[in-house]
Motif scaffolding. Structure first.
Motif, PDB file in Angstrom:
ATOM      1  N   THR A   1      13.933  16.004 -52.782  1.00 16.50           N
ATOM      2  CA  THR A   1      14.151  14.570 -53.007  1.00 16.50           C
ATOM      3  C   THR A   1      15.368  14.131 -52.204  1.00 16.50           C
ATOM      4  N   LEU A   2      15.133  13.187 -51.331  1.00 18.10           N
ATOM      5  CA  LEU A   2      16.187  12.638 -50.486  1.00 18.10           C
ATOM      6  C   LEU A   2      16.650  11.322 -51.111  1.00 18.10           C
ATOM      7  N   VAL A   3      17.941  11.211 -51.424  1.00 18.75           N
ATOM      8  CA  VAL A   3      18.469  10.005 -52.061  1.00 18.75           C
ATOM      9  C   VAL A   3      19.227   9.181 -51.023  1.00 18.75           C
TER      10      VAL A   3
ATOM     11  N   SER B   1      14.985   6.759 -53.435  1.00 18.64           N
ATOM     12  CA  SER B   1      14.683   8.132 -53.040  1.00 18.64           C
ATOM     13  C   SER B   1      13.360   8.245 -52.301  1.00 18.64           C
ATOM     14  N   LEU B   2      13.231   9.302 -51.535  1.00 21.79           N
ATOM     15  CA  LEU B   2      12.016   9.663 -50.807  1.00 21.79           C
ATOM     16  C   LEU B   2      11.731  11.136 -51.020  1.00 21.79           C
TER      17      LEU B   2
ATOM     18  N   ALA C   1      14.607   2.394 -49.021  1.00 20.91           N
ATOM     19  CA  ALA C   1      13.619   3.452 -48.855  1.00 20.91           C
ATOM     20  C   ALA C   1      12.305   2.911 -48.306  1.00 20.91           C
ATOM     21  N   ASP C   2      11.919   1.709 -48.757  1.00 20.77           N
ATOM     22  CA  ASP C   2      10.658   1.130 -48.289  1.00 20.77           C
ATOM     23  C   ASP C   2      10.701   0.789 -46.803  1.00 20.77           C
TER      24      ASP C   2
ATOM     25  N   LEU D   1       8.277  15.961 -41.844  1.00 24.09           N
ATOM     26  CA  LEU D   1       8.567  14.533 -41.932  1.00 24.09           C
ATOM     27  C   LEU D   1       8.699  14.111 -43.384  1.00 24.09           C
ATOM     28  N   LEU D   2       9.365  13.006 -43.595  1.00 21.62           N
ATOM     29  CA  LEU D   2       9.491  12.466 -44.944  1.00 21.62           C
ATOM     30  C   LEU D   2       8.144  11.971 -45.443  1.00 21.62           C
ATOM     31  N   GLU D   3       8.039  11.885 -46.757  1.00 19.89           N
ATOM     32  CA  GLU D   3       6.798  11.431 -47.373  1.00 19.89           C
ATOM     33  C   GLU D   3       7.022  10.084 -48.060  1.00 19.89           C
ATOM     34  N   LYS D   4       6.059   9.682 -48.849  1.00 18.30           N
ATOM     35  CA  LYS D   4       6.128   8.389 -49.528  1.00 18.30           C
ATOM     36  C   LYS D   4       7.239   8.378 -50.575  1.00 18.30           C
ATOM     37  N   HIS D   5       7.591   7.191 -50.980  1.00 19.07           N
ATOM     38  CA  HIS D   5       8.596   6.999 -52.027  1.00 19.07           C
ATOM     39  C   HIS D   5       8.054   7.535 -53.345  1.00 19.07           C
ATOM     40  N   PRO D   6       8.799   8.382 -54.057  1.00 19.41           N
ATOM     41  CA  PRO D   6       8.295   8.954 -55.318  1.00 19.41           C
ATOM     42  C   PRO D   6       7.973   7.869 -56.344  1.00 19.41           C
TER      43      PRO D   6
END
Length: 820
Positions: A10-12, A69-70, A28-29, A52-57
């Motif tokens: 989880t990236l904050v 977060s992402l 984040a969006d 790569l990063l994923e969708k917003h939790p």
């Protein structure tokens, strides 16, 4: 990857930033997940595959205010060990602020935390962040050593060129950015630092071009470079604090200046009370009020009404009593200057070959009638005579100051007597002027004695006000600005240049640096700049910071330890049988009593923490620590580098002392001299910042006015209306706490250190518990009516060193750092 494993993360991110008030901070969006790639670094230097990063939790727990977060999933080889670092690269056009990364591994890995707190720009190369462990340089895993060194090298930079917004470079420079000679010759100012004439601590280097008229001065800018990760301030308070200072200097003061509704001076004390009852609506024309309101919906409104200062909440007149005058030297906003009188008459340390004999003209005859049953000799030997001595600080500058428009003052010495009830009684005030026949003939001095009625009573009240003008200026320029803000900045720079984030001392000290370079940069832009707020509203005008440079010549690092400071001023005597190693000369000395408890708690915490990581041989072998201290002394405080009092940093005892002094200075000392500014000084009569004339001479029209209308004469002498409004606007901001402030004994991230560091975490918990105990002790002392200096005639409890706090103008709370 059939033989591999996955690690979820989880990236904050932070989504608010007051210092970019009109800037659309990335949410984040907004993140283009295809343009942010990351990969892990494991044991033995093995790197994982980029992902790569994923969708917003859908839901995220434990997020702070303004955070988002992402998700990220790392696919790892089955032999990949527990991650020790991660790399991240931003390919988007805009930056974002990365708070942390948390990874959930298998049963062996557990939860892994990376505390980041950094801006990620496209212009930056691939960034590395380390896990929240601590390693001494010689105990760092071999595969991390090169990354550790490379990261420090990137923070040092090459010392060349103009720094850009996205830079994270920490470097040193002198104070050559205060003046603006290209704008106006009268705005030229001397360079502070780098010379014996004007020694000074170093500031952060910006690398801007030199001015055309002075190659040694740097061109001022409204966007002074601060290492980018320092430029992230209070998150939930966009309507005040540092943004408010800039707004005040750039907009509100302009409106004050343009107002035809302001008079040169107040007519009566009641006019000042109306500042708090009716606000500026009573003082300013409608068009000016309208313009200020339009500056910002909420900030403009705040500048139009001042809250009632604590010093006049209960009584509007007790501030002028001799009892309150003496009490504030022990429990006011500047309680760390008073000294025990050890010789009579007091002598000067000024160069006699230049200034002649500056020995005080206060004699035994002046004092003997107000000592009760004691003789002067008995009072001296019983440690019951004290002095507030501003003579040497002001006398060399008085001739220059008195030549400035609307400035005229004295250098002062005040003798006080410790009464049987533990309070201080002023006995005599010496007012000194430069000798009209020349400096070498000494000062021209007058001694004023206490009086309560008639013209002598008015003169005594004015004499106390001249003392307060000296004290207010010394407080702001030396006690507050120099001895906390300016002194700490070189430590901030040296720590980031030399101690890796993996270093345990970096983890110990970095919370005490939060926001300091940022607020100092704003101060150079808006407060201490040529023609700025301080020069406008304080006595020395253009000589303000020059005076603080003169004080820096006598600064001693080891004397910043509170027990050492008290002993040096004669306010305490060394006594190892006492809990803090000293015995106070005045038992009821609120600043010292409360401060010694805070100091001891800090010192104990530092010892426990240092001992977790160090033996004496470890201190000697720590290359980063050695380079850090060498740079602090030789570069950060380079003008004093040859002084013998610098600790050598060879043992843990040295490290205890150094770290305790840094933490105390940034937390307890700054809190004690900062957050009482408005509660005491918001009522300008209690802390005037300038005087415009000397005491009227008998036979002159001004003297007759003083006899007939003492209140008008007093107001004609001290801080005029415009300067008062400017001053109150500033100190009301400076005395506030932000809602996201982090206080002593707290951390902004619970994962600031590896949870396997049990001993360090236990020590920190004990530190927090001790501070809660101290808070209870302070509250209990404030309720003790036998301690007369805790509340005083104004019934104003001494609360400024209560450790914990909440948002606002609270007159309490010790933030970790100098963030305002």
């Amino acid at each position: 990857m059939s033989n591999g494993r996955e690690m979820k993360g989880t990236l904050v991110l932070m989504t608010k930033n007051v210092l970019n008030f009109n800037h659309n901070v990335t949410k984040a969006d907004d993140i283009s997940t295809s343009k942010i790639d990351m990969h892990l670094l494991g044991a033995a230097g093995k790197e994982g595959k980029k992902t790569l990063l994923e969708k917003h939790p859908a839901s995220s727990s434990n997020l702070g205010h303004g955070q988002d977060s992402l998700s990220v999933t790392f696919k790892l080889d089955k032999n990949f060990k527990t991650p020790e670092a991660f790399f991240i690269k931003n390919s988007m056009e805009y930056e974002f602020f990365l708070v942390s990364l948390t990874l959930e591994g298998n049963s062996n890995d557990g939860t892994i935390h990376f505390v980041c707190n950094s801006w990620i720009y496209r212009a930056q190369k691939e960034r590395i962040f380390f896990v929240n462990k601590s390693y001494l340089p010689d105990k760092t895993p071999a595969f991390l050593i090169k990354h550790r060194k490379k990261e420090l090298e990137s923070l040092r930079g090459d010392g060349k060129g103009t720094r850009k917004e996205h830079d994270r470079v920490y470097d040193y420079d002198v104070y050559n950015d205060l003046g603006n000679p290209d704008s106006k010759a009268d705005l030229a100012r001397p360079v502070l630092g780098g010379s014996s004439a004007y020694p000074y601590p170093r500031r952060g280097r910006t690398g801007r071009k030199a001015t055309k008229r002075d190659k040694n001065s740097e061109t001022p800018s409204s966007d002074t470079y601060i290492p980018r990760d320092e430029n992230f301030g209070h998150l939930k308070s966009p309507d005040f604090l540092t943004y408010g200072i800039k707004l005040l200097s750039e907009n509100v003061i302009t409106q004050f200046k343009s107002s035809s509704g302001l008079r040169n001076e107040f007519d009566k004390f009641d006019d000042i009370h109306k500042l708090f009852e009716n606000g500026l609506l009573h003082h300013l024309p409608e068009d000016v009020v309208r313009n200020i309101k339009e500056i910002s919906p909420t900030i403009g409104e705040r500048f139009l009404k001042f809250p009632t200062p604590d010093v006049i909440r209960v009584s509007k007149s007790e501030w002028m009593t001799d009892d309150e005058f003496g009490r504030e030297m022990l429990a006011g906003v500047n309680p760390c200057v008073i000294q025990r009188l050890q010789e009579l008459p007091p002598k000067s340390k000024l160069d006699a070959s230049k200034y002649g004999d500056q020995t005080s003209t206060i004699t035994r005859e002046h004092l003997k009638n107000n000592l009760g049953k004691l003789t002067v000799e008995e009072a001296l030997s019983a440690n019951r005579l004290f002095i507030l001595d501003h003579h040497d600080a002001f006398l060399p500058y008085l001739k220059k100051i008195n030549e400035l428009p609307n400035r005229e003052c004295y250098a002062t010495r005040t003798i006080l007597f410790l009464k049987d009830d533990g309070t201080l009684k002023p006995l005599a005030i010496e007012l000194s002027q430069p000798n009209p026949e020349g400096d070498k003939f000494g000062a021209h001095s007058t001694v004023i004695l206490p009086a309560q009625q008639g013209v002598k009573g008015t003169i005594w009240l004015m004499a106390k006000a001249y003392v307060l003008v000296n004290d207010s200026n010394y407080h702001q320029l030396v006690t507050h600005w120099l001895n906390t803000h300016a002194i700490i900045e070189p430590f901030v720079i040296a720590t980031n240049r030399n101690l890796s984030v993996l270093h345990p001392i970096h983890k110990l000290l970095s919370p005490h640096y939060r926001g300091t370079m940022n607020v100092n940069g704003i101060a150079r832009q808006s407060l201490f700049n040529a023609g700025g707020i301080i020069e406008q509203s304080f006595l020395p005008g253009r000589y303000a910071l020059e005076m603080s440079s003169a004080a820096y010549k006598n600064w001693v690092f080891t004397d910043q330890a509170l027990p050492n400071d008290l002993v040096k001023r004669g306010m305490a005597i060394k006594d190892q049988s006492r809990p803090h190693g000293v015995r106070l000369v005045i038992k009821d000395y609120p600043y010292a009593v409360d401060g010694l408890e805070i100091w001891s708690a800090i010192e104990t915490w530092v010892k426990y923490y240092v001992d977790v990581y160090y033996t004496d041989s470890d201190v000697n072998n720590d290359t980063e620590l050695r380079d850090w201290w060498k740079e602090v002394v030789e570069k950060g405080h380079g003008d004093l580098k040859d002084k013998p009092w610098w600790p050598k940093l060879k043992t843990r005892e040295d490290l205890y002392q150094i770290c305790s002094i840094i933490i105390w200075t940034a937390s307890g000392l700054h809190a004690a001299v900062n957050f009482g500014q408005y509660p005491y000084g918001g009522y300008i009569l209690n802390r005037p910042t300038l005087s415009t004339r000397l005491i009227p001479v008998e036979g002159k029209a001004e003297y007759d006015e003083m006899v007939e209308n003492p209140e008008k004469a007093y107001l004609s002498t001290f801080t005029p209306e415009y300067e008062t409004l400017v001053h109150l606007s500033v100190i009301e901001i400076l005395s506030r706490h932000a809602s996201d402030e982090v206080y002593l004994g707290q951390r902004d991230n619970p994962n600031w250190i590896d949870d396997k560091s049990t001993k360090a975490l236990q020590a920190f918990q004990k530190f927090g518990n001790k501070l809660k105990e101290i808070e209870d002790n302070i509250k209990r002392r404030n309720r003790d009516s036998s301690l007369r200096n805790r509340n005083g005639p104004v019934q104003m409890p001494y609360t400024v060193l209560l450790p914990n706090n909440e948002e606002g103008l609270t007159f309490r709370g010790i933030p970790n750092s100098i963030s305002i």
